[in-house]
Design a protein around this motif. Sequence first.
Motif, PDB file in Angstrom:
ATOM      1  N   THR A 176      30.666   7.183  54.451  1.00 39.75           N
ATOM      2  CA  THR A 176      30.615   7.086  52.990  1.00 39.75           C
ATOM      3  C   THR A 176      30.924   8.414  52.298  1.00 39.75           C
ATOM      4  O   THR A 176      30.960   8.471  51.071  1.00 39.75           O
ATOM      5  CB  THR A 176      29.222   6.612  52.535  1.00 39.75           C
ATOM      6  N   ILE A 177      31.140   9.493  53.058  1.00 37.81           N
ATOM      7  CA  ILE A 177      31.440  10.795  52.459  1.00 37.81           C
ATOM      8  C   ILE A 177      32.891  10.798  51.978  1.00 37.81           C
ATOM      9  O   ILE A 177      33.808  10.510  52.734  1.00 37.81           O
ATOM     10  CB  ILE A 177      31.205  11.931  53.476  1.00 37.81           C
ATOM     11  N   ASP A 178      33.086  11.136  50.709  1.00 42.41           N
ATOM     12  CA  ASP A 178      34.419  11.070  50.103  1.00 42.41           C
ATOM     13  C   ASP A 178      35.067  12.433  49.913  1.00 42.41           C
ATOM     14  O   ASP A 178      36.174  12.504  49.375  1.00 42.41           O
ATOM     15  CB  ASP A 178      34.343  10.367  48.742  1.00 42.41           C
ATOM     16  N   ALA A 179      34.413  13.515  50.305  1.00 41.30           N
ATOM     17  CA  ALA A 179      34.988  14.848  50.107  1.00 41.30           C
ATOM     18  C   ALA A 179      36.347  14.945  50.792  1.00 41.30           C
ATOM     19  O   ALA A 179      36.461  14.625  51.975  1.00 41.30           O
ATOM     20  CB  ALA A 179      34.041  15.916  50.659  1.00 41.30           C
ATOM     21  N   PRO A 180      37.403  15.369  50.094  1.00 38.06           N
ATOM     22  CA  PRO A 180      38.743  15.428  50.684  1.00 38.06           C
ATOM     23  C   PRO A 180      38.809  16.270  51.954  1.00 38.06           C
ATOM     24  O   PRO A 180      39.502  15.897  52.908  1.00 38.06           O
ATOM     25  CB  PRO A 180      39.600  16.030  49.560  1.00 38.06           C
ATOM     26  N   VAL A 181      38.117  17.409  51.961  1.00 35.36           N
ATOM     27  CA  VAL A 181      38.146  18.260  53.157  1.00 35.36           C
ATOM     28  C   VAL A 181      37.536  17.525  54.338  1.00 35.36           C
ATOM     29  O   VAL A 181      38.065  17.576  55.463  1.00 35.36           O
ATOM     30  CB  VAL A 181      37.392  19.584  52.900  1.00 35.36           C
ATOM     31  N   TYR A 182      36.428  16.799  54.096  1.00 30.44           N
ATOM     32  CA  TYR A 182      35.828  16.057  55.194  1.00 30.44           C
ATOM     33  C   TYR A 182      36.752  14.941  55.664  1.00 30.44           C
ATOM     34  O   TYR A 182      36.894  14.710  56.877  1.00 30.44           O
ATOM     35  CB  TYR A 182      34.474  15.456  54.788  1.00 30.44           C
ATOM     36  N   ARG A 183      37.392  14.235  54.732  1.00 32.40           N
ATOM     37  CA  ARG A 183      38.291  13.149  55.101  1.00 32.40           C
ATOM     38  C   ARG A 183      39.433  13.659  55.981  1.00 32.40           C
ATOM     39  O   ARG A 183      39.848  13.014  56.940  1.00 32.40           O
ATOM     40  CB  ARG A 183      38.856  12.484  53.845  1.00 32.40           C
ATOM     41  N   GLN A 184      39.941  14.834  55.650  1.00 33.10           N
ATOM     42  CA  GLN A 184      41.006  15.414  56.453  1.00 33.10           C
ATOM     43  C   GLN A 184      40.504  15.755  57.853  1.00 33.10           C
ATOM     44  O   GLN A 184      41.185  15.489  58.852  1.00 33.10           O
ATOM     45  CB  GLN A 184      41.552  16.667  55.763  1.00 33.10           C
ATOM     46  N   MET A 185      39.291  16.317  57.922  1.00 33.35           N
ATOM     47  CA  MET A 185      38.704  16.614  59.223  1.00 33.35           C
ATOM     48  C   MET A 185      38.469  15.333  60.006  1.00 33.35           C
ATOM     49  O   MET A 185      38.727  15.275  61.213  1.00 33.35           O
ATOM     50  CB  MET A 185      37.384  17.367  59.031  1.00 33.35           C
ATOM     51  N   ARG A 186      37.993  14.312  59.330  1.00 35.10           N
ATOM     52  CA  ARG A 186      37.703  13.035  59.988  1.00 35.10           C
ATOM     53  C   ARG A 186      38.967  12.413  60.561  1.00 35.10           C
ATOM     54  O   ARG A 186      38.971  11.875  61.678  1.00 35.10           O
ATOM     55  CB  ARG A 186      37.044  12.087  58.981  1.00 35.10           C
TER      56      ARG A 186
END
Length: 218
Positions: free
Chosen positions: A164-174
């Motif tokens: 559910t985390i929407d942070a762009p940096v996290y999404r890229q890492m994910r």
Amino acid sequence: LKLLEEHLGRALIESDRKNRLSPTGLFVLAQARQELSQFDNTVQMMERFARAGVNTLRIASVPSVAGTLLPGALARFLHTWPDLRVELRERDSVSVLRELREQRVDLGIASAEPNLPLARRVPLFSDSFGLVCPADHPLALDDGPIRWEALAAEQLIANALCETIDAPVYRQMRNHARLAVHDTGSLLRIVRAGLGVTILPRLVVRLDASELVFRELA
């Protein structure tokens, strides 16, 4: 089976040798098994009550709550209701919600979206996500909240709790994560072994915080 096929207007078995179910047959089989399981659970509840004169409360909980908050709560609960029997099952959030929908449990404790179609939803508490890394990791040596940008070069170990985390940096890492682990105990052991870092709620880390550091996100 023939009557059921006529009622549905679809074949349940594909081959002439009657050894392979059709897509409709597979769906019917799954639904029938679910219904039979619910029937068996209901009969077992009746038998327990008739045999022991007590009722049973079936609880499914995520491991982080089952291993930290529930023991004390259950002690008080069982003291207040001495004639009640409790069955506790540890599940991930998706499984907890599925067992609730299928009426295999009476009470579920999980991370859930507010608009889920549950009979009744009561928020219990909130928790903060943070970086979890080995105690000897360079990021473990600093104090204070950590910013997403500081994690961009890290090898992320993905997990279902962070979906559910929407942070762009996290999404890229994910999206670039080469390893995803959904069992909490295994995830903590893998982080401890130095295969990468992960993002988890603080309560999850309380299950086994040895040799690990939790740093809040800014």
